[in-house]
Write a protein that holds these residues in place. Sequence first.
Motif, mmCIF file in Angstrom:
data_model
loop_
_atom_site.group_PDB
_atom_site.id
_atom_site.type_symbol
_atom_site.label_atom_id
_atom_site.label_comp_id
_atom_site.label_asym_id
_atom_site.label_seq_id
_atom_site.Cartn_x
_atom_site.Cartn_y
_atom_site.Cartn_z
ATOM 1 N N LYS A 277 16.574 -1.538 -0.409
ATOM 2 C CA LYS A 277 15.749 -1.549 -1.609
ATOM 3 C C LYS A 277 14.308 -1.988 -1.264
ATOM 4 C CE LYS A 277 19.654 -3.241 -4.327
ATOM 5 N NZ LYS A 277 20.323 -4.292 -5.021
ATOM 6 N N VAL A 278 13.458 -1.179 -1.932
ATOM 7 C CA VAL A 278 11.951 -1.277 -1.578
ATOM 8 C C VAL A 278 11.173 -2.051 -2.538
ATOM 9 C CG1 VAL A 278 10.028 0.107 -0.784
ATOM 10 C CG2 VAL A 278 12.256 0.665 -0.121
ATOM 11 N N GLY A 279 10.165 -2.598 -2.278
ATOM 12 C CA GLY A 279 9.157 -3.397 -3.058
ATOM 13 C C GLY A 279 7.713 -2.911 -2.501
ATOM 14 N N THR A 280 6.852 -2.551 -3.283
ATOM 15 C CA THR A 280 5.440 -1.961 -2.713
ATOM 16 C C THR A 280 4.530 -2.638 -3.701
ATOM 17 O OG1 THR A 280 4.430 -0.073 -2.045
ATOM 18 C CG2 THR A 280 5.517 0.494 -4.042
ATOM 19 N N THR A 281 3.411 -2.303 -3.349
ATOM 20 C CA THR A 281 1.976 -2.490 -4.136
ATOM 21 C C THR A 281 1.375 -1.354 -3.987
ATOM 22 O OG1 THR A 281 0.642 -3.018 -2.088
ATOM 23 C CG2 THR A 281 1.752 -5.153 -3.432
ATOM 24 N N THR A 282 0.519 -1.093 -5.288
ATOM 25 C CA THR A 282 -0.162 0.106 -5.204
ATOM 26 C C THR A 282 -1.267 -0.106 -6.553
ATOM 27 O OG1 THR A 282 -0.440 2.521 -5.283
ATOM 28 C CG2 THR A 282 1.243 1.432 -7.021
ATOM 29 N N SER A 283 -2.106 0.818 -6.839
ATOM 30 C CA SER A 283 -3.000 0.567 -7.835
ATOM 31 C C SER A 283 -2.558 1.263 -9.233
ATOM 32 C CB SER A 283 -4.406 1.366 -7.592
ATOM 33 O OG SER A 283 -4.120 2.683 -7.419
ATOM 34 N N THR A 284 -2.855 1.012 -10.433
ATOM 35 C CA THR A 284 -2.413 1.450 -11.725
ATOM 36 C C THR A 284 -2.140 3.066 -11.607
ATOM 37 O OG1 THR A 284 -3.486 -0.282 -12.795
ATOM 38 C CG2 THR A 284 -2.636 1.305 -14.016
ATOM 39 N N ASN B 194 -1.435 4.977 -9.010
ATOM 40 C CA ASN B 194 -0.389 5.389 -8.339
ATOM 41 C C ASN B 194 1.060 4.847 -8.680
ATOM 42 O OD1 ASN B 194 -2.466 6.777 -7.063
ATOM 43 N ND2 ASN B 194 -3.042 5.143 -5.850
ATOM 44 N N VAL B 195 1.342 4.101 -9.797
ATOM 45 C CA VAL B 195 2.513 3.519 -9.908
ATOM 46 C C VAL B 195 3.509 4.878 -9.779
ATOM 47 C CG1 VAL B 195 3.847 2.507 -11.398
ATOM 48 C CG2 VAL B 195 1.648 1.405 -10.999
ATOM 49 N N ALA B 196 3.279 5.666 -10.523
ATOM 50 C CA ALA B 196 4.285 6.791 -10.838
ATOM 51 C C ALA B 196 4.511 7.638 -9.437
ATOM 52 C CB ALA B 196 3.620 7.684 -11.729
ATOM 53 N N LEU B 197 3.573 7.693 -8.593
ATOM 54 C CA LEU B 197 3.989 8.367 -7.242
ATOM 55 C C LEU B 197 4.565 7.464 -6.723
ATOM 56 C CD1 LEU B 197 3.254 10.248 -5.065
ATOM 57 C CD2 LEU B 197 1.286 8.753 -4.467
ATOM 58 N N VAL B 198 4.595 6.165 -6.505
ATOM 59 C CA VAL B 198 5.591 5.240 -5.659
ATOM 60 C C VAL B 198 6.967 5.051 -5.862
ATOM 61 C CG1 VAL B 198 3.593 4.267 -4.308
ATOM 62 C CG2 VAL B 198 4.649 3.314 -6.387
ATOM 63 N N GLN B 199 7.216 5.299 -7.414
ATOM 64 C CA GLN B 199 8.334 5.295 -8.198
ATOM 65 C C GLN B 199 9.227 6.541 -7.732
ATOM 66 O OE1 GLN B 199 7.090 4.442 -12.223
ATOM 67 N NE2 GLN B 199 7.445 2.242 -12.039
ATOM 68 N N ARG B 200 8.432 7.740 -7.864
ATOM 69 C CA ARG B 200 9.231 8.958 -7.493
ATOM 70 C C ARG B 200 9.403 9.043 -5.952
ATOM 71 N NH1 ARG B 200 4.448 11.226 -10.147
ATOM 72 N NH2 ARG B 200 3.529 12.075 -8.215
ATOM 73 N N LEU B 201 8.890 8.646 -5.071
ATOM 74 C CA LEU B 201 9.181 8.310 -3.947
ATOM 75 C C LEU B 201 10.438 7.322 -3.633
ATOM 76 C CD1 LEU B 201 5.492 8.136 -2.333
ATOM 77 C CD2 LEU B 201 7.197 10.139 -2.281
ATOM 78 N N GLY B 202 10.771 6.519 -4.349
ATOM 79 C CA GLY B 202 11.770 5.738 -4.269
ATOM 80 C C GLY B 202 11.500 4.342 -4.625
ATOM 81 N N ALA B 203 10.621 3.563 -4.926
ATOM 82 C CA ALA B 203 10.214 2.286 -4.676
ATOM 83 C C ALA B 203 10.891 1.777 -5.806
ATOM 84 C CB ALA B 203 8.729 2.009 -4.951
ATOM 85 N N ALA C 286 0.801 -1.046 -0.111
ATOM 86 C CA ALA C 286 -0.089 -0.029 0.043
ATOM 87 C C ALA C 286 0.839 1.192 -0.009
ATOM 88 C CB ALA C 286 -0.990 -0.087 1.214
ATOM 89 N N GLY C 287 1.777 1.291 -1.010
ATOM 90 C CA GLY C 287 2.706 2.311 -0.936
ATOM 91 C C GLY C 287 2.255 3.680 -1.331
ATOM 92 N N SER C 288 1.129 3.992 -1.637
ATOM 93 C CA SER C 288 0.512 5.221 -1.839
ATOM 94 C C SER C 288 -0.112 5.779 -1.017
ATOM 95 C CB SER C 288 -0.283 5.236 -3.160
ATOM 96 O OG SER C 288 -1.524 4.754 -3.025
ATOM 97 N N GLY C 289 -0.427 4.941 0.144
ATOM 98 C CA GLY C 289 -1.258 5.575 1.553
ATOM 99 C C GLY C 289 -0.262 6.507 2.324
ATOM 100 N N GLY C 290 -0.636 6.762 3.474
ATOM 101 C CA GLY C 290 -0.122 7.709 4.368
ATOM 102 C C GLY C 290 1.049 7.188 5.029
ATOM 103 N N ILE C 291 0.648 5.912 5.472
ATOM 104 C CA ILE C 291 2.363 5.144 6.147
ATOM 105 C C ILE C 291 3.217 5.067 4.826
ATOM 106 C CG2 ILE C 291 3.216 2.913 6.993
ATOM 107 C CD1 ILE C 291 2.222 4.642 9.027
ATOM 108 N N GLY C 292 2.589 4.254 3.632
ATOM 109 C CA GLY C 292 3.428 3.808 2.579
ATOM 110 C C GLY C 292 4.251 5.022 2.103
ATOM 111 N N THR C 293 3.602 6.248 1.806
ATOM 112 C CA THR C 293 4.542 7.242 1.149
ATOM 113 C C THR C 293 5.623 7.737 2.020
ATOM 114 O OG1 THR C 293 2.781 8.751 2.172
ATOM 115 C CG2 THR C 293 2.458 8.031 -0.362
#
Length: 335
Positions: free
Chosen positions: A171-178, A180-189, A152-159
């Motif tokens: 090195k970070v792996g995460t899950t998210t919806s289609t 929000n993929v770009a968002l979690v990638q920008r955060l470093g996933a 849940a990488g795009s949520g409050g805790i995840g971000t």
Amino acid sequence: MKALILKRYGRTDQIEFADILRPTIKPDEILVQVHAAGLNPIDYMIPKGTFKPILRFQLPATMGSDLAGVVMEVGSRVTRFKPGDSVFASIFDLGTGALAEFAAVPESAAAIKPENLDFEQAASIPMVGLTSWQALKVRAGIKPGQKVFIPAGSGGIGTFAIQLAKHLGAKVGTTTSTDNVALVQRLGADVVIDYKKQEFENVLRDYDVVLGTVRGDAIEKSLRILKPRSRVVSLIGPPDAAFARARGMNFFMKFVFGLMSGKIIRKAMKRGVEYSFLFVHPDGRQLAEIGELLSTGRILPVIDKVFPFDESKEALAYLEKGRAKGKVVVQMGNT
């Protein structure tokens, strides 16, 4: 002063605005004029009675856990703050609330607000920041090069947790919806699983740490991606006996929590994995260290939406839908 009050457990119509007395501070507390309050999932779960056996609330109680604001008064034993200081804090589980015009905050729970953040940004940080810090840095002891799964990488805790794990060298792996993929990638996933297209347990391998943030069978599934001598730190339960001991609960509650967590602990042990449950606690010194990362831009706040104070109930309802990208914040209207 105006505050959002929980009158009794079990029904959403028992949350209402009320005029209550301004807090009287103790010698080790500061009085903060609240400029913004950050919301967390526990804020809409508490009124349902979900945490009634764990949290010590005297109803009616002021709601909210995270705040940012300005110090108006200091207690006689306070040494770290003075009137006029801008601060942020989590007052979760301290018997008081943040969704009010003023809040009494223990000196030990507060930290100076980073100058580069406005009050809304600062209020979005305390609980997610402390939870991530206590889970990843303190409990899991993440080391550079380790692999961490933060669902849940795009949520409050995840971000926040993604950014902290990257700062710690993981090195970070995460899950998210289609969407929000770009968002979690920008955060470093490093590895992003679109849960609408793939099952994370079929893709990820040889991870060192799992941060449990998703209810259901996600924690049990995550055991498959872990290597031996790895760790699961769960934020959503089941609580374990160690948690009951740390809270000074009686023998019966220790027994109950031991039963609740027994199944996942046994399954984890079969794979050489250590399971533990983490319940965040306020800590101003940890928050000050987090503030240093924020002030240098190594971690950035992620806010989905800001609501005015008189729409606090709508803000809680919006958060409960589970679609927020980052944090939901209430602005008190006095900035």
